[in-house]
Design a protein around this motif. Structure first.
Motif, PDB file in Angstrom:
ATOM      1  N   PHE A 208     -22.512  35.719 -30.720  1.00 22.52           N
ATOM      2  CA  PHE A 208     -22.371  36.490 -31.964  1.00 22.52           C
ATOM      3  C   PHE A 208     -22.504  37.961 -31.572  1.00 22.52           C
ATOM      4  O   PHE A 208     -22.917  38.282 -30.457  1.00 22.52           O
ATOM      5  N   ASP A 209     -22.140  38.851 -32.485  1.00 25.01           N
ATOM      6  CA  ASP A 209     -22.187  40.287 -32.194  1.00 25.01           C
ATOM      7  C   ASP A 209     -23.601  40.818 -32.386  1.00 25.01           C
ATOM      8  O   ASP A 209     -23.941  41.346 -33.460  1.00 25.01           O
ATOM      9  N   LEU A 210     -24.419  40.696 -31.360  1.00 25.36           N
ATOM     10  CA  LEU A 210     -25.791  41.205 -31.438  1.00 25.36           C
ATOM     11  C   LEU A 210     -25.793  42.716 -31.242  1.00 25.36           C
ATOM     12  O   LEU A 210     -26.378  43.456 -32.046  1.00 25.36           O
ATOM     13  N   PRO A 212     -22.662  44.845 -29.541  1.00 19.26           N
ATOM     14  CA  PRO A 212     -21.467  44.955 -28.699  1.00 19.26           C
ATOM     15  C   PRO A 212     -21.462  46.195 -27.804  1.00 19.26           C
ATOM     16  O   PRO A 212     -20.980  46.132 -26.669  1.00 19.26           O
ATOM     17  N   SER A 213     -22.015  47.309 -28.287  1.00 22.23           N
ATOM     18  CA  SER A 213     -22.014  48.529 -27.467  1.00 22.23           C
ATOM     19  C   SER A 213     -22.922  48.391 -26.240  1.00 22.23           C
ATOM     20  O   SER A 213     -22.805  49.168 -25.294  1.00 22.23           O
ATOM     21  N   TRP A 214     -23.821  47.421 -26.264  1.00 20.96           N
ATOM     22  CA  TRP A 214     -24.684  47.122 -25.103  1.00 20.96           C
ATOM     23  C   TRP A 214     -24.151  45.933 -24.300  1.00 20.96           C
ATOM     24  O   TRP A 214     -24.860  45.411 -23.452  1.00 20.96           O
ATOM     25  N   ASP A 215     -22.959  45.465 -24.614  1.00 19.70           N
ATOM     26  CA  ASP A 215     -22.390  44.275 -23.968  1.00 19.70           C
ATOM     27  C   ASP A 215     -23.177  43.020 -24.366  1.00 19.70           C
ATOM     28  O   ASP A 215     -23.231  42.051 -23.629  1.00 19.70           O
ATOM     29  N   TRP A 216     -23.776  43.042 -25.546  1.00 20.80           N
ATOM     30  CA  TRP A 216     -24.503  41.887 -26.059  1.00 20.80           C
ATOM     31  C   TRP A 216     -23.638  41.216 -27.129  1.00 20.80           C
ATOM     32  O   TRP A 216     -23.963  41.227 -28.319  1.00 20.80           O
ATOM     33  N   ALA A 217     -22.527  40.650 -26.667  1.00 20.30           N
ATOM     34  CA  ALA A 217     -21.564  40.003 -27.558  1.00 20.30           C
ATOM     35  C   ALA A 217     -20.559  39.247 -26.697  1.00 20.30           C
ATOM     36  O   ALA A 217     -20.499  39.424 -25.483  1.00 20.30           O
ATOM     37  N   THR A 218     -19.787  38.398 -27.342  1.00 22.54           N
ATOM     38  CA  THR A 218     -18.667  37.680 -26.726  1.00 22.54           C
ATOM     39  C   THR A 218     -17.490  37.868 -27.671  1.00 22.54           C
ATOM     40  O   THR A 218     -17.522  37.342 -28.794  1.00 22.54           O
ATOM     41  N   PRO A 219     -16.461  38.646 -27.280  1.00 28.32           N
ATOM     42  CA  PRO A 219     -15.419  39.017 -28.247  1.00 28.32           C
ATOM     43  C   PRO A 219     -14.792  37.843 -29.001  1.00 28.32           C
ATOM     44  O   PRO A 219     -14.531  37.957 -30.199  1.00 28.32           O
ATOM     45  N   ASP A 220     -14.553  36.727 -28.308  1.00 31.26           N
ATOM     46  CA  ASP A 220     -13.910  35.595 -28.998  1.00 31.26           C
ATOM     47  C   ASP A 220     -14.895  34.475 -29.343  1.00 31.26           C
ATOM     48  O   ASP A 220     -14.504  33.328 -29.548  1.00 31.26           O
ATOM     49  N   ALA A 221     -16.181  34.835 -29.449  1.00 34.66           N
ATOM     50  CA  ALA A 221     -17.196  33.822 -29.772  1.00 34.66           C
ATOM     51  C   ALA A 221     -16.933  33.157 -31.110  1.00 34.66           C
ATOM     52  O   ALA A 221     -17.245  31.969 -31.292  1.00 34.66           O
ATOM     53  N   GLY A 222     -16.366  33.905 -32.068  1.00 38.08           N
ATOM     54  CA  GLY A 222     -16.115  33.335 -33.393  1.00 38.08           C
ATOM     55  C   GLY A 222     -15.257  32.083 -33.331  1.00 38.08           C
ATOM     56  O   GLY A 222     -15.436  31.155 -34.139  1.00 38.08           O
ATOM     57  N   LYS A 223     -14.350  32.023 -32.362  1.00 35.06           N
ATOM     58  CA  LYS A 223     -13.496  30.841 -32.222  1.00 35.06           C
ATOM     59  C   LYS A 223     -14.313  29.634 -31.776  1.00 35.06           C
ATOM     60  O   LYS A 223     -14.054  28.504 -32.215  1.00 35.06           O
ATOM     61  N   HIS A 246     -33.897  35.510 -32.131  1.00 32.24           N
ATOM     62  CA  HIS A 246     -33.555  34.303 -32.892  1.00 32.24           C
ATOM     63  C   HIS A 246     -32.620  34.704 -34.031  1.00 32.24           C
ATOM     64  O   HIS A 246     -32.891  35.655 -34.764  1.00 32.24           O
ATOM     65  N   HIS A 247     -31.518  33.979 -34.146  1.00 31.45           N
ATOM     66  CA  HIS A 247     -30.450  34.372 -35.066  1.00 31.45           C
ATOM     67  C   HIS A 247     -29.786  33.119 -35.611  1.00 31.45           C
ATOM     68  O   HIS A 247     -29.699  32.103 -34.928  1.00 31.45           O
ATOM     69  N   MET A 248     -29.321  33.196 -36.854  1.00 30.25           N
ATOM     70  CA  MET A 248     -28.589  32.092 -37.459  1.00 30.25           C
ATOM     71  C   MET A 248     -27.139  32.479 -37.694  1.00 30.25           C
ATOM     72  O   MET A 248     -26.857  33.564 -38.201  1.00 30.25           O
ATOM     73  N   THR A 249     -26.222  31.601 -37.312  1.00 27.15           N
ATOM     74  CA  THR A 249     -24.817  31.704 -37.724  1.00 27.15           C
ATOM     75  C   THR A 249     -24.587  30.503 -38.636  1.00 27.15           C
ATOM     76  O   THR A 249     -24.413  29.386 -38.154  1.00 27.15           O
ATOM     77  N   GLY A 250     -24.656  30.723 -39.941  1.00 26.60           N
ATOM     78  CA  GLY A 250     -24.648  29.581 -40.848  1.00 26.60           C
ATOM     79  C   GLY A 250     -25.846  28.697 -40.532  1.00 26.60           C
ATOM     80  O   GLY A 250     -26.987  29.157 -40.546  1.00 26.60           O
ATOM     81  N   HIS A 251     -25.591  27.422 -40.208  1.00 24.51           N
ATOM     82  CA  HIS A 251     -26.687  26.501 -39.893  1.00 24.51           C
ATOM     83  C   HIS A 251     -26.948  26.397 -38.392  1.00 24.51           C
ATOM     84  O   HIS A 251     -27.783  25.609 -37.960  1.00 24.51           O
ATOM     85  N   ILE A 252     -26.236  27.196 -37.571  1.00 19.30           N
ATOM     86  CA  ILE A 252     -26.388  27.140 -36.118  1.00 19.30           C
ATOM     87  C   ILE A 252     -27.420  28.173 -35.682  1.00 19.30           C
ATOM     88  O   ILE A 252     -27.281  29.371 -35.964  1.00 19.30           O
ATOM     89  N   ALA A 253     -28.467  27.704 -34.980  1.00 24.67           N
ATOM     90  CA  ALA A 253     -29.537  28.586 -34.507  1.00 24.67           C
ATOM     91  C   ALA A 253     -29.253  29.028 -33.077  1.00 24.67           C
ATOM     92  O   ALA A 253     -28.845  28.231 -32.235  1.00 24.67           O
ATOM     93  N   HIS A 254     -29.482  30.330 -32.816  1.00 23.93           N
ATOM     94  CA  HIS A 254     -29.287  30.917 -31.486  1.00 23.93           C
ATOM     95  C   HIS A 254     -30.631  31.460 -30.992  1.00 23.93           C
ATOM     96  O   HIS A 254     -31.262  32.250 -31.695  1.00 23.93           O
ATOM     97  N   HIS A 255     -31.037  31.071 -29.782  1.00 26.80           N
ATOM     98  CA  HIS A 255     -32.328  31.487 -29.231  1.00 26.80           C
ATOM     99  C   HIS A 255     -32.138  32.044 -27.821  1.00 26.80           C
ATOM    100  O   HIS A 255     -31.733  31.319 -26.912  1.00 26.80           O
TER     101      HIS A 255
END
Length: 308
Positions: A208-210, A212-223, A246-255
């Motif tokens: 997810f876009d945590l 992006p300016s720090w390279d803390w993202a994946t451009p096509d992660a949404g797919k 810790h972050h939620m994308t809908g019901h998906i948890a990211h740690h």
């Protein structure tokens, strides 16, 4: 009740062994809390197949880094963490390294030397079921060629005690994309699964876009998230940002996991991303690893600090 009792005993044992001091919490955000409630309500396992187990996640070891201002124990921190993992009882079912095993270098021969040294050091681990993910430090300059020579594929899936694990590569591409080929592979892998299947995704960069300016993202992660979203019980464990987040994308948890060479500041909290300097008054602060228990497919995370 029997399972819960066993889990508490294990945690008590870890604290008695002097390895406690970690933060314990369930990845009970969103779907997983519903999964746990359903399991408890019906007195059975959520998807019918999960068995209790735990694994250990280590990340961002950056072997080959050598700056005593950032970490005066750059040659010994990894070994201290490995000794702590070896002291865990019972032992984890398996261990995963979520990327940046080595410090980047333009020298292809030195890159391979560092990977060889890393492999030799972790041979000290008693648990030999070890899964590896590349980080951009390992793979971005040669599209993962050296990493594959030493550690195998950069993306793959496997099943363990009823949980489906998926390792995604968002580092071999210098632009940090997962890419069309791997997304097609992911779609085909998921197509075999029931929507109730407990899934754990392992990756290096955040999906997810945590920042992006720090390279803390994946451009096509949404797919990738779109492919995962129909599944009710998905948790993502990643590295790269050298801290817990810790972050939620809908019901998906990211740690995200702490690293084992230096901590980094909170996302966008300072003008320029840079390693947090070593504090002699608090050695190894911000460095650690985690154990992840799966009970009926529901993960519970225990964060463990590196001990001097």
């Amino acid at each position: 009740m029997h399972h819960m009792h066993k889990t508490i005993d294990r945690r008590q044992f870890i604290k008695l062994a002097g390895l406690g001091g970690g933060v314990v919490f369930a990845s009970g955000l969103g779907g997983f809390s519903a999964l746990a409630q359903a399991a408890s309500r019906h007195g059975k396992k959520a998807s019918g197949a999960e068995e209790d187990f735990y694994f250990v996640q280590l990340s961002d070891t950056h072997w080959g880094f050598s700056n005593p201002v950032i970490n005066p124990d750059f040659a010994g921190t990894l070994q201290k963490a490995l000794a702590q993992v070896n002291a865990l009882s019972p032992a984890p079912d398996f261990i995963v390294f979520t990327g940046d095993l080595t410090q980047t270098t333009d020298d292809a021969a030195l890159r391979r030397q560092r990977m060889s040294e890393f492999r030799d050091i972790i041979a000290a681990l008693k648990v030999r079921d070890i899964r590896y993910l590349a980080g951009e430090h390992d793979a971005a300059l040669d599209q993962g060629a050296a990493f594959k020579e030493f550690f195998g594929d950069t993306h793959y899936s496997f099943d363990h005690r009823g949980v489906h694990f998926i390792a995604l590569d968002n580092v071999s591409d210098p632009a940090a994309n997962i890419g069309a080929d791997q997304l097609a592979w992911l779609g085909a892998d998921l197509a075999k699964l029931d929507r109730q299947q407990a899934i754990v995704v392992l990756t290096h960069r955040p999906l997810f876009d945590l920042a992006p300016s720090w390279d803390w993202a994946t451009p096509d992660a949404g797919k990738a998230i779109d492919l995962l979203m129909p599944f009710e019980h998905v948790t993502v464990f990643y590295g790269h940002i050298h801290q817990q987040h810790h972050h939620m994308t809908g019901h998906i948890a990211h740690h995200s996991a702490q690293g084992l060479m230096w901590p980094l500041p909170a996302p966008l909290s300072v003008p320029k991303k840079a390693p947090v300097a070593w504090d002699p008054a608090a050695p190894y602060q911000g460095l650690g690893f985690r154990q992840i228990e799966s009970e009926h497919g529901v993960p519970t995370i225990t964060e463990l600090p590196v001990k001097a």
